[in-house]
Motif scaffolding. Structure first.
Motif, mmCIF file in Angstrom:
data_model
loop_
_atom_site.group_PDB
_atom_site.id
_atom_site.type_symbol
_atom_site.label_atom_id
_atom_site.label_comp_id
_atom_site.label_asym_id
_atom_site.label_seq_id
_atom_site.Cartn_x
_atom_site.Cartn_y
_atom_site.Cartn_z
ATOM 1 N N SER A 404 4.322 -19.287 48.761
ATOM 2 C CA SER A 404 4.595 -18.793 47.408
ATOM 3 C C SER A 404 4.339 -19.853 46.355
ATOM 4 N N VAL A 405 4.253 -19.389 45.120
ATOM 5 C CA VAL A 405 4.270 -20.229 43.919
ATOM 6 C C VAL A 405 5.495 -19.800 43.125
ATOM 7 N N ASN A 406 6.389 -20.756 42.819
ATOM 8 C CA ASN A 406 7.677 -20.432 42.176
ATOM 9 C C ASN A 406 8.396 -19.294 42.907
ATOM 10 N N ASN A 407 8.325 -19.345 44.213
ATOM 11 C CA ASN A 407 8.975 -18.393 45.124
ATOM 12 C C ASN A 407 8.464 -16.961 44.966
ATOM 13 N N VAL A 408 7.318 -16.784 44.306
ATOM 14 C CA VAL A 408 6.678 -15.473 44.253
ATOM 15 C C VAL A 408 5.484 -15.501 45.207
ATOM 16 N N SER A 409 5.578 -14.721 46.267
ATOM 17 C CA SER A 409 4.450 -14.566 47.180
ATOM 18 C C SER A 409 3.584 -13.448 46.622
ATOM 19 N N PHE A 410 2.344 -13.793 46.269
ATOM 20 C CA PHE A 410 1.501 -12.889 45.479
ATOM 21 C C PHE A 410 0.994 -11.741 46.343
ATOM 22 N N ALA A 411 1.206 -10.517 45.867
ATOM 23 C CA ALA A 411 0.718 -9.323 46.553
ATOM 24 C C ALA A 411 -0.581 -8.883 45.893
ATOM 25 N N MET A 412 -1.679 -8.911 46.660
ATOM 26 C CA MET A 412 -2.966 -8.515 46.099
ATOM 27 C C MET A 412 -2.958 -7.023 45.768
ATOM 28 N N PRO A 413 -3.477 -6.655 44.582
ATOM 29 C CA PRO A 413 -3.562 -5.229 44.251
ATOM 30 C C PRO A 413 -4.710 -4.575 45.023
ATOM 31 N N LEU A 418 -9.181 -7.809 36.608
ATOM 32 C CA LEU A 418 -9.951 -8.065 35.389
ATOM 33 C C LEU A 418 -10.334 -6.745 34.711
ATOM 34 N N GLN A 419 -10.721 -5.778 35.500
ATOM 35 C CA GLN A 419 -11.106 -4.474 34.961
ATOM 36 C C GLN A 419 -9.907 -3.779 34.307
ATOM 37 N N THR A 420 -8.769 -3.801 34.993
ATOM 38 C CA THR A 420 -7.589 -3.150 34.425
ATOM 39 C C THR A 420 -7.140 -3.856 33.152
ATOM 40 N N HIS A 428 1.279 -0.482 36.680
ATOM 41 C CA HIS A 428 1.352 -0.260 38.121
ATOM 42 C C HIS A 428 0.321 -1.091 38.908
ATOM 43 N N VAL A 429 -0.421 -1.998 38.220
ATOM 44 C CA VAL A 429 -1.353 -2.885 38.926
ATOM 45 C C VAL A 429 -0.771 -4.300 38.982
ATOM 46 N N TYR A 430 -0.307 -4.793 37.836
ATOM 47 C CA TYR A 430 0.334 -6.108 37.794
ATOM 48 C C TYR A 430 1.320 -6.148 36.636
ATOM 49 N N THR A 431 2.191 -7.157 36.681
ATOM 50 C CA THR A 431 3.101 -7.414 35.569
ATOM 51 C C THR A 431 2.813 -8.806 35.018
ATOM 52 N N THR A 432 3.311 -9.086 33.832
ATOM 53 C CA THR A 432 3.002 -10.374 33.175
ATOM 54 C C THR A 432 4.269 -11.222 33.037
ATOM 55 N N ASP A 433 5.102 -11.166 34.062
ATOM 56 C CA ASP A 433 6.379 -11.893 34.011
ATOM 57 C C ASP A 433 6.460 -12.981 35.071
ATOM 58 N N ASN A 456 8.285 -11.044 46.462
ATOM 59 C CA ASN A 456 6.902 -10.568 46.464
ATOM 60 C C ASN A 456 6.601 -9.872 45.149
ATOM 61 N N GLY A 457 5.380 -10.028 44.662
ATOM 62 C CA GLY A 457 5.005 -9.334 43.437
ATOM 63 C C GLY A 457 3.598 -9.696 43.002
ATOM 64 N N THR A 458 3.050 -8.857 42.126
ATOM 65 C CA THR A 458 1.736 -9.120 41.531
ATOM 66 C C THR A 458 1.994 -9.514 40.085
ATOM 67 N N LYS A 459 2.391 -10.776 39.907
ATOM 68 C CA LYS A 459 2.821 -11.266 38.592
ATOM 69 C C LYS A 459 1.818 -12.272 38.053
ATOM 70 N N LEU A 460 1.518 -12.176 36.770
ATOM 71 C CA LEU A 460 0.538 -13.047 36.122
ATOM 72 C C LEU A 460 1.159 -13.749 34.925
ATOM 73 N N VAL A 461 0.493 -14.827 34.472
ATOM 74 C CA VAL A 461 0.857 -15.534 33.243
ATOM 75 C C VAL A 461 -0.179 -15.183 32.180
ATOM 76 N N VAL A 462 0.281 -14.880 30.962
ATOM 77 C CA VAL A 462 -0.628 -14.585 29.854
ATOM 78 C C VAL A 462 -0.692 -15.791 28.924
ATOM 79 N N LEU A 463 -1.924 -16.208 28.597
ATOM 80 C CA LEU A 463 -2.140 -17.337 27.691
ATOM 81 C C LEU A 463 -2.990 -16.879 26.513
ATOM 82 N N PRO A 464 -2.552 -17.134 25.280
ATOM 83 C CA PRO A 464 -3.443 -16.893 24.142
ATOM 84 C C PRO A 464 -4.669 -17.804 24.223
ATOM 85 N N PHE A 465 -5.766 -17.361 23.646
ATOM 86 C CA PHE A 465 -7.001 -18.140 23.673
ATOM 87 C C PHE A 465 -6.766 -19.534 23.076
#
Length: 583
Positions: A404-413, A418-420, A428-433, A456-465
């Motif tokens: 895991s990274v930060n105890n989140v084991s990433f679940a592949m969608p 990128l398309q979504t 229902h594809v990923y969360t941004t938390d 477990n989760g499909t969690k992402l980090v959002v960064l402004p440009f």
């Protein structure tokens, strides 16, 4: 029969498609447009007296070498003729605004299915040096990989004397059984996967393995010449020490970024990394041959392939030599073997890493972010998941291995993120938390906590440009401290600091190198330690970050960053190509 000059519908379609690709080119094409075709096909290959059918590109193992210049556009058509889904990643290519060509399955694209094709279209902007390409789905990169050599622009020299010859040296792993079956079984049982039978140099295991003397890579050199060795570690699960007996090499580049040259007898190279070396041969024929050997650097508790691969450095005989006519004399030639560090020699690993510094001159500056907009602390390491009901698992204490990274084991969608993201359909594809810091802090490198279960989760980090990011990656001692080579897609980053123990936010930043830190795309998080990196989020898209030990990626040691579009047209992700594969 006459020849018709009327264009066929297929030809016209090909022309229109090529025109569309040209119009959507991410950057003005100042270099050449280079076309390659990759036919993904099954090929029988024999190593260690064992023949098996492998997934290959164009029937080659390793795959074909791609050569381009900085500024060139590449159009690589991949056609899938095998039962497996496939995708190809161009490891280390920035993919500025062309994330659709990055390659990781279910991140930037759906995989290419049997009988289908996809054209990877990207331009090489501001990069030159040794990179590589490989399959980026399941464990197919065990056999689907090859060099990607980017030469400087025409008329631009290397920042060192022109070598006499350039030679790619790509390390790999050979499995007698099917790697896909190995990881499939491991994920079902929850145990560790079976290890490889051999390491390889340019696909060849060499003379130290049984039934392998004929499959030895030989580098034939002339006395008094300088050779540029382009090293690539394509092994699935092992960092490697490498040395050439009785020779010193000069490190001049890492991950396609020039470094301040330094001499060494041994290098360390993690999966995903590349290193360019200058080898100056002896001034006269030495009447000897020399092993070029690699063996693992291993710090974890699991099983591993504890073997050594060797190639042979062989000097060409001088003209008119008496040795030419005397086979008896040939038998008297000495063979020298290098002394490699111990398997768990973390001090040698740290010492080598500390020598790497960016060139940081006017022609090749080190644009280290001096201010930081967002700071992150990510723990990286192993853990466990509960065994499914009515099943006996082979992980620790009857559980299943996880990572895991930060105890989140990433679940592949099951669809491409990128398309979504591009079409605003992420529900229902990923969360941004994804957590910016460990949710439950603990003594990361001390006595591990009793609860080793991951979430477990499909969690992402959002960064402004254009966000300036500082990321601390901290190893943990859960199920054993271990070195983790972390790879970030879409960016190079600067390694501004590293150390052992727990990162101290009050003390450690004072020793950060913000002048000439190494710039790279894959860095080893030290065993029982931490590494600090900085990068500028100037590339819109969805970018994968994962451990390049394939077993850890399979267990969930991965996550992704979303970089939002900027305000200007040249700061926005381009639309997807028409032939983007569908899930």
């Amino acid at each position: 029969m006459g020849v018709t000059l009327r264009p066929s519908t297929a030809v016209l379609g090909t022309f229109l498609w090529s025109f569309m690709i040209f119009c959507l080119c991410p950057q003005p094409v100042l270099g050449t447009t280079r076309h390659y075709k990759f036919d993904i096909m099954l090929q029988n290959v024999t190593r260690l007296c064992h023949t098996k059918s492998i997934v290959s590109v164009n029937g080659q193992f390793p795959g074909p070498r791609i050569v381009a210049r900085e500024g060139d556009q590449l159009l690589i058509k991949v056609v899938n003729h095998v039962p497996n889904n496939i995708s190809i990643h161009w490891h280390g290519i920035r993919q500025l605004r062309s994330g659709w060509a990055d390659g990781p399955a279910y991140v930037t694209q759906c995989p290419i299915r049997t009988g289908q094709s996809y054209v990877y279209n990207f331009t090489i902007v501001g990069q030159r040096g040794t990179l590589w390409w490989h399959a980026h789905i399941s464990w197919l990169r065990a056999t689907v990989y090859g060099p990607l050599v980017i030469l400087p622009k025409l008329g631009v020299n290397y920042p060192f004397a022109k070598p006499y010859k350039e030679v790619p040296i790509i390390f790999g792993e050979w499995f007698n059984s099917n790697p896909e079956a190995i990881i499939s079984q491991a994920l079902q049982t929850g145990g560790g996967p079976n290890v490889s039978e051999a390491y390889t140099i340019n696909g060849l295991p060499g003379p130290l393995y049984n039934c392998s003397a004929k499959d030895t890579f030989k580098l034939k050199v002339k006395p008094g010449k300088t050779y540029l060795l382009r090293l690539i570690n394509a092994a699935l699960n092992d960092e490697l020490f490498f040395s050439i007996a009785n020779h010193t090499v000069t490190v001049v580049e890492a991950d396609a970024v020039y470094v301040k040259p330094f001499e060494t007898e041994t290098i360390l190279i993690a999966p995903g990394q590349t290193t360019n070396l200058l080898l100056k041969t002896k001034p006269r024929y030495p009447n000897a041959t020399f092993f070029m050997s690699a063996r693992p650097y291993m710090t974890g508790l699991g099983t591993f392939d504890n073997s050594t691969v060797a190639g042979i450095l062989e000097y060409e005989l001088p003209p008119n030599s008496l040795l030419h006519s005397s086979s008896m004399s040939m038998k008297k030639i000495s063979l020298f073997k290098p002394v490699l560090p111990a398997l768990n020699d973390t001090s040698s690993a740290a010492n080598f890493a500390s020598k790497l510094r960016s060139l940081a001159n006017s022609q090749f500056p080190a644009n280290v972010p001096q201010k930081v907009d967002k700071q992150f602390l990510f723990t990286v390491g192993l853990g466990t998941s509960p065994c499914q009901q009515n099943q006996t698992c082979q992980g620790p204490n009857g559980t299943m291995f996880a990572a895991s990274v930060n105890n989140v084991s990433f679940a592949m969608p099951t669809t491409a993120m990128l398309q979504t993201h591009f079409f605003g359909q992420s529900n229902h594809v990923y969360t941004t938390d994804f957590p910016n810091d460990p949710i439950v802090p603990f003594n990361y490198t001390g006595i591990p906590p009793n609860n080793t279960m991951v979430s477990n989760g499909t969690k992402l980090v959002v960064l402004p440009f254009n966000t300036s990011v500082e990321l601390i990656m901290q190893d943990t001692s859960i199920l054993g401290a271990e070195s983790h080579p972390l790879h970030l897609h879409g960016f190079n980053f600067f390694v501004v600091g590293q150390g052992f123990g727990n990162f101290d936010p009050n003390k450690d930043p004072k020793s950060f190198n913000l002048v000439d830190p190494i710039e790279r795309n894959t860095v080893g998080v030290p065993s029982g330690g931490w590494v600090a990196i900085r990068f500028l989020a100037d590339n819109p898209g969805v970018w994968f970050m994962h451990c390049h030990l394939e077993v850890h990626t399979s267990w969930g040691l991965k996550m992704a960053w979303i970089v939002l579009d900027g305000k200007l047209p040249n700061q926005m992700l381009l639309p997807p190509p028409a032939d983007l594969p569908k899930c």
